[in-house]
Motif scaffolding. Structure first.
Motif, PDB file in Angstrom:
ATOM      1  N   ASP A 172     -12.494  -5.471  -3.058  1.00 60.17           N
ATOM      2  CA  ASP A 172     -12.794  -5.746  -1.655  1.00 60.17           C
ATOM      3  C   ASP A 172     -11.651  -6.529  -1.018  1.00 60.17           C
ATOM      4  O   ASP A 172     -10.747  -7.013  -1.706  1.00 60.17           O
ATOM      5  CB  ASP A 172     -14.138  -6.458  -1.495  1.00 60.17           C
ATOM      6  N   SER A 173     -11.697  -6.638   0.289  1.00 58.91           N
ATOM      7  CA  SER A 173     -10.598  -7.273   1.019  1.00 58.91           C
ATOM      8  C   SER A 173     -10.455  -8.752   0.678  1.00 58.91           C
ATOM      9  O   SER A 173      -9.353  -9.286   0.682  1.00 58.91           O
ATOM     10  CB  SER A 173     -10.771  -7.078   2.520  1.00 58.91           C
ATOM     11  N   ARG A 174     -11.548  -9.416   0.355  1.00 61.49           N
ATOM     12  CA  ARG A 174     -11.481 -10.840   0.010  1.00 61.49           C
ATOM     13  C   ARG A 174     -10.717 -11.061  -1.290  1.00 61.49           C
ATOM     14  O   ARG A 174      -9.879 -11.955  -1.384  1.00 61.49           O
ATOM     15  CB  ARG A 174     -12.900 -11.391  -0.095  1.00 61.49           C
ATOM     16  N   LEU A 175     -10.988 -10.242  -2.300  1.00 60.82           N
ATOM     17  CA  LEU A 175     -10.283 -10.349  -3.570  1.00 60.82           C
ATOM     18  C   LEU A 175      -8.805 -10.002  -3.392  1.00 60.82           C
ATOM     19  O   LEU A 175      -7.922 -10.704  -3.890  1.00 60.82           O
ATOM     20  CB  LEU A 175     -10.915  -9.435  -4.621  1.00 60.82           C
ATOM     21  N   LEU A 176      -8.539  -8.931  -2.663  1.00 66.87           N
ATOM     22  CA  LEU A 176      -7.155  -8.541  -2.439  1.00 66.87           C
ATOM     23  C   LEU A 176      -6.405  -9.610  -1.645  1.00 66.87           C
ATOM     24  O   LEU A 176      -5.243  -9.897  -1.933  1.00 66.87           O
ATOM     25  CB  LEU A 176      -7.094  -7.191  -1.723  1.00 66.87           C
ATOM     26  N   GLN A 177      -7.069 -10.241  -0.688  1.00 71.01           N
ATOM     27  CA  GLN A 177      -6.421 -11.317   0.069  1.00 71.01           C
ATOM     28  C   GLN A 177      -6.098 -12.493  -0.838  1.00 71.01           C
ATOM     29  O   GLN A 177      -5.059 -13.141  -0.687  1.00 71.01           O
ATOM     30  CB  GLN A 177      -7.311 -11.759   1.241  1.00 71.01           C
ATOM     31  N   HIS A 178      -6.956 -12.766  -1.805  1.00 74.21           N
ATOM     32  CA  HIS A 178      -6.691 -13.820  -2.802  1.00 74.21           C
ATOM     33  C   HIS A 178      -5.398 -13.501  -3.559  1.00 74.21           C
ATOM     34  O   HIS A 178      -4.565 -14.380  -3.773  1.00 74.21           O
ATOM     35  CB  HIS A 178      -7.888 -13.929  -3.751  1.00 74.21           C
ATOM     36  N   ALA A 233       0.095  -3.139   4.213  1.00 75.80           N
ATOM     37  CA  ALA A 233       0.078  -3.092   2.753  1.00 75.80           C
ATOM     38  C   ALA A 233      -1.338  -3.340   2.226  1.00 75.80           C
ATOM     39  O   ALA A 233      -1.786  -2.654   1.303  1.00 75.80           O
ATOM     40  CB  ALA A 233       1.049  -4.118   2.179  1.00 75.80           C
ATOM     41  N   LEU A 234      -2.054  -4.292   2.828  1.00 74.50           N
ATOM     42  CA  LEU A 234      -3.425  -4.581   2.421  1.00 74.50           C
ATOM     43  C   LEU A 234      -4.297  -3.343   2.614  1.00 74.50           C
ATOM     44  O   LEU A 234      -5.068  -2.979   1.719  1.00 74.50           O
ATOM     45  CB  LEU A 234      -3.971  -5.761   3.236  1.00 74.50           C
ATOM     46  N   GLN A 235      -4.165  -2.673   3.727  1.00 77.84           N
ATOM     47  CA  GLN A 235      -4.957  -1.468   3.983  1.00 77.84           C
ATOM     48  C   GLN A 235      -4.643  -0.364   2.968  1.00 77.84           C
ATOM     49  O   GLN A 235      -5.549   0.300   2.467  1.00 77.84           O
ATOM     50  CB  GLN A 235      -4.703  -0.959   5.402  1.00 77.84           C
ATOM     51  N   LEU A 236      -3.356  -0.189   2.659  1.00 78.36           N
ATOM     52  CA  LEU A 236      -2.976   0.830   1.681  1.00 78.36           C
ATOM     53  C   LEU A 236      -3.547   0.520   0.296  1.00 78.36           C
ATOM     54  O   LEU A 236      -4.074   1.396  -0.391  1.00 78.36           O
ATOM     55  CB  LEU A 236      -1.449   0.949   1.592  1.00 78.36           C
ATOM     56  N   MET A 237      -3.453  -0.752  -0.118  1.00 83.61           N
ATOM     57  CA  MET A 237      -3.935  -1.133  -1.453  1.00 83.61           C
ATOM     58  C   MET A 237      -5.451  -1.067  -1.545  1.00 83.61           C
ATOM     59  O   MET A 237      -5.994  -0.741  -2.604  1.00 83.61           O
ATOM     60  CB  MET A 237      -3.409  -2.514  -1.834  1.00 83.61           C
TER      61      MET A 237
END
Length: 147
Positions: free
Chosen positions: A72-78, A112-116
């Motif tokens: 999820d976006s929260r984990l990826l943001q971490h 990059a976040l959206q792609l990942m």
């Protein structure tokens, strides 16, 4: 999201003098090492090497597979906060090579976040979260600081 605990080599263990309440609560010794979380994809060769090394060193960890456990976006943001999007994005992967020129152009953290998020295989692997720091990739030298 569920994580696959690495409990295969662990037996039912209860320290001397520990009591359980209705068979569900076990007291653990205070010197017990922290639980790490290893993130990646189980079929990745580098992830396999990291898991094998952690198992050989008897280091407890949970394994989180992006494909089965999700991302999820929260984990990826971490991950982005701790490592930076430029280090995290795997531009040598097959997934990167298959992206369109449009997807590859004009990269910034948001794109990059959206792609990942869309393709977790674009994330360099593995990522080991020790609770204090994130270790990207696998090298014996970096992991030896854990034990």
């Amino acid at each position: 999201m569920s994580c696959e605990p690495n409990l295969a080599r662990r037996r039912q263990w209860q320290p001397a003098g520990a009591s359980s309440l209705h068979g569900s609560v076990i007291a653990f010794p205070k010197h017990r090492q922290p639980m790490y979380t290893l993130y990646g994809i189980k079929t990745c060769d580098t992830v396999k090497k990291a898991r094998k090394w952690l198992d050989q060193q008897h280091i407890d960890y949970r394994f989180h597979d992006y494909r089965s456990d999700g991302l999820d976006s929260r984990l990826l943001q971490h991950f982005l906060d701790g490592l930076g999007w430029d280090k995290l994005l795997n531009r040598r992967s097959t997934s990167w090579r298959q992206l369109s020129a449009y997807d590859k152009s004009g990269l910034d953290e948001r794109k990059a976040l959206q792609l990942m998020l869309r393709q977790p295989t674009l994330i360099k692997r593995p990522i080991l979260d020790t609770g204090e720091k994130l270790i990207l990739g696998f090298s014996t030298a970096d992991y030896q600081t854990l034990s």
